[in-house]
Write an enzyme that holds these catalytic residues in place. Structure first.
Site, PDB file in Angstrom:
ATOM      1  N   ASP A 351       0.803  -1.028   0.032  1.00  0.00           N
ATOM      2  CA  ASP A 351       0.109  -0.069  -0.001  1.00  0.00           C
ATOM      3  C   ASP A 351       1.046   1.382   0.044  1.00  0.00           C
ATOM      4  O   ASP A 351       1.888   1.209  -0.022  1.00  0.00           O
ATOM      5  CB  ASP A 351      -0.930  -0.008   0.996  1.00  0.00           C
ATOM      6  N   ASP A 636      -0.697  -4.228   6.907  1.00  0.00           N
ATOM      7  CA  ASP A 636      -0.301  -4.155   8.266  1.00  0.00           C
ATOM      8  C   ASP A 636      -1.886  -4.035   9.252  1.00  0.00           C
ATOM      9  O   ASP A 636      -1.971  -4.200  10.322  1.00  0.00           O
ATOM     10  CB  ASP A 636       0.161  -2.797   8.793  1.00  0.00           C
ATOM     11  N   ASP A 640      -5.882  -6.632   5.229  1.00  0.00           N
ATOM     12  CA  ASP A 640      -4.865  -7.292   4.321  1.00  0.00           C
ATOM     13  C   ASP A 640      -4.543  -8.661   4.378  1.00  0.00           C
ATOM     14  O   ASP A 640      -3.672  -9.266   3.830  1.00  0.00           O
ATOM     15  CB  ASP A 640      -3.493  -6.555   4.710  1.00  0.00           C
ATOM     16  N   ASP A 733      28.913 -35.157   2.749  1.00  0.00           N
ATOM     17  CA  ASP A 733      27.576 -34.458   3.282  1.00  0.00           C
ATOM     18  C   ASP A 733      28.375 -33.378   4.372  1.00  0.00           C
ATOM     19  O   ASP A 733      27.942 -32.426   4.556  1.00  0.00           O
ATOM     20  CB  ASP A 733      26.733 -35.247   3.877  1.00  0.00           C
TER      21      ASP A 733
END
Length: 897
Positions: A351, A636, A640, A733
């Site tokens: 936004d 926020d 949203d 590994d």
């Protein structure tokens, strides 16, 4: 506060894209809920309770810890590891079985922990809902209403409730009466300041950007900051906006980019692992007449394909990156895979307010009636703001008044400090206005949403017996009250509309001289005014926004605004910050409802701003963008949440609503795009190291498996004992854990890092075949050095020679296929260099050491080492050549720019 809607902004000048039903009057609301201001009868309330159900949030999933752990086995890679572990145990390979089953348990526990955290955020939702409420009901139709307190679960649509300071809003309500009411809506919108509310129906020209912004409504999850009110309940339970946001809560998240990539890589490995043991068994049975005694070897080969350390390395990479950005930049990663997703983001949706702009307006220009700069207009606007603030009983200062006073005082203290830009090369400086305190305030008529005006009455110095009315507010409302010819009124209206169309808020200022009097001033005095001019305001830009946007662009991230603002307002902010804001790049979200997903995807690709967005619009646009991009969403408020959950990675500032912060993947110390840029860099570094590990280990493992299958068909004995395979894998590994501490090349941080399973398959196939060719060449070297292997006495020498060659080729692969900085760029050897050196040491020292014979290894003749050196030199040259070719075409498996 409400004065922010007074100016003839674009929001007030354009038709609302939604149907009229979105703005019902109070009478319409009462008719729709079938109630009256006297309230429901007890019988009506009981009937509605049966029909609508209790006023509670939808129940969340009730899952026990064993259930969460069991769900972790649905991951395909985890399921195959479990099968391999069980098979290893069945053939008495206890060491292999223990390692694999430990990794399976660790994976399931980590997944269960994440689900438990999601359940806690759901519990946070329920804490925001009231438990009791004061309701007005009647015992029967003819009885007077009685106020009493009931459990909030018994509230039904049509109930009349009373609200006071500190009360939680129990459901979605429409105000009937309100007195000094302000409401905290941070749980829904993220706004930190209380929002004023009133019960009056808006006048016909008034339009709101969304239902949440309509001052006649209050919503579940909000709380009363001050004042009191009576309201009618319009929605309860699952039909409230709070519950709608909850429906998109933590348990509804779709797999992110990391989960999808790992899922794709897992299925590649699954196909290889399921195919390898049967091939080994059938080949040995058909060609060498060896049966089930080769089963442990077949299982070891399948395990050799598996990147067993992937969970450990991934966790280490992501945890180190998350800890670093938490310490340095206050970015908290709540779900570790989200850091990888953040690095893969190529579209960031957000936004405008609070992110690109601050939550306050600033003065842009002051224009006289002729459209030219006139500092006196700012002076009169500041006089109005000063005395309205001091004489009116306002719950909080109005943001527009604060902006006017700030501009006036800055002009007084620093005449050249306040500059405004209206075009290339054009700027204007305000001269210092007269001291505001030179005026003596008499009275004030505060802003009223119906009048759309605020008036201050002052005594002008040197004008005894005269009062000056200073009026400011909506342009149309002020012009109606000015003594102007129709032509001038139309010209001034067009001037204001032109400024509003450029994304600016516009206030009109007028004055009038009146004889001094003792009786109170009323709105009827606001007539016959002299028009003074216009004040334009714009949103204050966030200090770091422009630099952060450039940084994001340089990193290959496209920013898109999904905002409830008017298109012109959002476009103005984009132009000020250097974002594309042409007519084609700005779209009103009302158009979204008319498009299919395919059409919306095409539109979203070329659009920078979607304005007038509702929560549903934001979520749909995010989902559509996600089909072709990795999408991050910064939000926020509870409104949203749908988009936050639709994105690959949800981002929230620390001061967001509690439920949003709990449900977000990444939490920022503040709404600062700079912090997101740092998070993206950390995610790309971790993603590059993970991609390097997968490329190196899978290509090397695939080459070894191809060589083992070939050797098993050529030799009268097993090419390597199961114990030797497992020790070799353990060494490799352990060495590759160094990739978690490597520093990728800086060029990798300039583009998104995303594992592409198809590109990774092509990469590991090409390099795996090259590795297998090197192994087969080693067989030839062994044949020469050992004078033709084929007898039982040569098994130990063959096993030892191949064991050594495997570790040395794997060390070469680690050095030549890594994405870290070149050695010349570092003052000291990297961890990968030290790990490769350790592999070389083990490969050369283990066979002739005392630990060699228990593993079936022995010392080798010097001729073998000479031949091996030649093989490795050719192999290194081929690796370097193929790597250069891949670099020119773009690295597979690392993501595309």
């Amino acid at each position: 506060m409400a004065e922010t809607t007074a100016s003839p902004t674009p929001d007030a000048q354009q038709d609302d894209p939604r149907p009229p039903a979105a703005h019902p009057t109070l009478l319409q609301v009462l008719q729709e809920t079938a109630t009256t201001p006297r309230g429901l009868t007890e019988a009506e309330a009981q009937a509605r309770l049966v029909r609508h159900g209790e006023n509670t949030l939808p129940p969340g999933p009730d899952t026990t810890w064993p259930g969460r752990v069991a769900r972790g086995l649905r991951d395909p890679f985890t399921a195959v590891l479990l099968c391999l572990g069980l098979v290893s145990a069945a053939v008495l390979a206890w060491g292999t079985a223990a390692v694999i089953l430990l990794l399976v348990a660790l994976s399931c526990v980590l997944r269960a922990t994440g689900e438990h955290r999601a359940d806690r955020s759901t519990a946070a939702l329920r804490e925001l809902v009231a438990t009791t409420v004061t309701v007005q009901r009647r015992p029967d139709e003819d009885a007077p209403p009685v106020s009493r307190e009931i459990p909030v679960g018994e509230l039904v649509p049509g109930d009349i409730v009373r609200l006071g300071p500190g009360d939680l809003i129990p459901a979605d309500v429409r105000l009937l009466r309100a007195r000094g009411l302000t409401v905290h809506q941070s749980a829904l919108t993220g706004e930190s300041a209380p929002v004023p509310k009133h019960a009056d129906d808006p006048p016909p020209p008034y339009r709101s950007a969304g239902v949440l912004e309509q001052p006649q409504y209050c919503f579940q999850g909000s709380s009363v900051a001050s004042g009191s009110a009576t309201a009618v309940v319009t929605a309860t339970g699952a039909r409230t906006r709070f519950a709608a946001a909850h429906a998109h809560g933590p348990d509804r998240r779709q797999p992110g980019a990391f989960d999808r990539s790992v899922h794709g890589v897992s299925w590649i490995l699954i196909r290889f692992m399921l195919l390898t043991p049967p091939l080994v068994l059938m080949a040995n049975a058909a060609l060498r007449d060896r049966g089930l005694e080769t089963l442990p070897f077949a299982v070891a080969v399948a395990v050799g394909l598996t990147p067993e350390m992937l969970p450990v390395l991934v966790t280490t990479c992501l945890a180190r990156g998350a800890a670093r950005i938490a310490r340095a930049h206050g970015v908290i990663v709540r779900r570790l895979p989200a850091l990888h997703d953040l690095g893969a983001v190529d579209v960031l949706c957000l936004d405008k307010t609070g992110t690109l702009t601050q939550d306050r307006p600033v003065v842009h220009r002051a224009l006289g009636p002729d459209g030219r700069d006139d500092p006196a207009v700012l002076h009169w606007a500041a006089v109005n703001a000063w005395w309205t603030l001091h004489l009116a009983d306002l719950p909080a200062p109005d943001p527009l008044d604060e902006a006017l006073l700030d501009a006036a005082f800055r002009a007084t203290d620093e005449p050249d400090a306040l500059m405004a830009h209206d075009g290339p090369g054009e700027r204007m400086a305000y001269n210092a206005p007269d001291e505001l305190m030179a005026y003596d305030g008499v009275a004030a008529l505060p802003f009223d949403p119906l009048r759309r005006l605020a008036t201050a009455v002052v005594r002008t110095p040197g004008r005894l017996g005269t009062h000056t009315l200073v009026v400011k507010g909506d342009v149309e409302a002020v012009l109606e009250r000015c003594a102007l010819p129709d032509a001038d009124r139309a010209r001034l209206h067009d001037l204001a509309a032109h400024r509003a169309g450029d994304g600016l808020r516009v206030l009109a200022v007028a004055t009038a001289e009146r004889p001094a009097r003792t009786r109170a001033h009323t709105p009827t005095d606001e007539c016959g005014l002299t028009f003074r001019g216009l004040v334009t305001l714009r949103d204050a830009l966030a200090p770091t926004a422009a630099a952060a946007l450039r940084d994001l662009t340089d990193r290959g991230v496209t920013v898109k605004l999904l905002t409830g603002d008017h298109p012109a307002t959002a476009a103005r902010a984009c132009r000020d910050l250097g974002l594309p804001a042409t007519a084609d790049a700005v779209v009103s979200a009302g158009r979204v409802d008319t498009l299919t997903d395919a059409e919306l995807a095409e539109l979203a690709g070329r659009t920078t701003v979607f304005a007038r967005c509702t929560p549903e619009h934001k979520a749909r646009i995010t989902r559509v963008l996600r089909t072709a991009h990795t999408v991050g969403f910064l939000g926020d408020g509870v409104n949203d949440l749908p988009a936050l959950r639709a994105a690959d990675v949800g981002i929230a500032p620390r001061d967001a609503a509690d439920v949003v912060r709990e449900g977000a993947d990444v939490v920022l110390a503040g709404k600062d795009l700079t912090a997101i840029a740092h998070g993206i860099a950390a995610g790309r570094e971790a993603g590059a190291n993970i991609a390097t590990y997968l490329r190196v280990t899978l290509s090397s493992n695939l080459g070894n498996v191809i060589a083992m299958l070939s050797a098993g068909l050529l030799l009268p004995f097993l090419p390597m004992l199961p114990a030797q395979v497992l020790v070799q894998n353990l060494c490799f590994d352990a060495a590759q854990l160094a990739f978690a501490y490597d520093r990728p090349h800086p060029r990798l941080l300039t583009r998104p890092t995303l594992l592409d399973p198809r590109d990774l398959l092509r990469f590991l196939t090409g390099f795996g075949v090259l590795n297998a060719i090197a192994d087969l060449a080693t067989f030839g070297a062994l044949a020469l050095a050992l004078h033709g292997p084929g007898t039982g006495d040569d098994q130990a020498e063959f096993h030892s020679g191949w064991f050594t060659e495997n570790l040395l080729t794997q060390a070469l692969v680690m050095l030549l296929l890594r994405t870290g900085r070149h050695a010349a760029e570092r003052r000291a050897p990297s961890p990968v260099t030290w790990a490769a050196a350790a592999l070389v040491a083990v490969g050369l020292a283990l066979p002739p050491s005392p630990l060699g014979p228990p593993l079936g290894l022995t010392s080798l003749p010097g001729l073998y080492y000479a031949l091996l050196t030649a093989v490795l030199a050719v192999y290194a040259a081929c690796l370097a050549a193929v790597r250069s070719r891949h670099e020119r075409r773009g690295r597979p498996g690392e993501g595309k720019p």
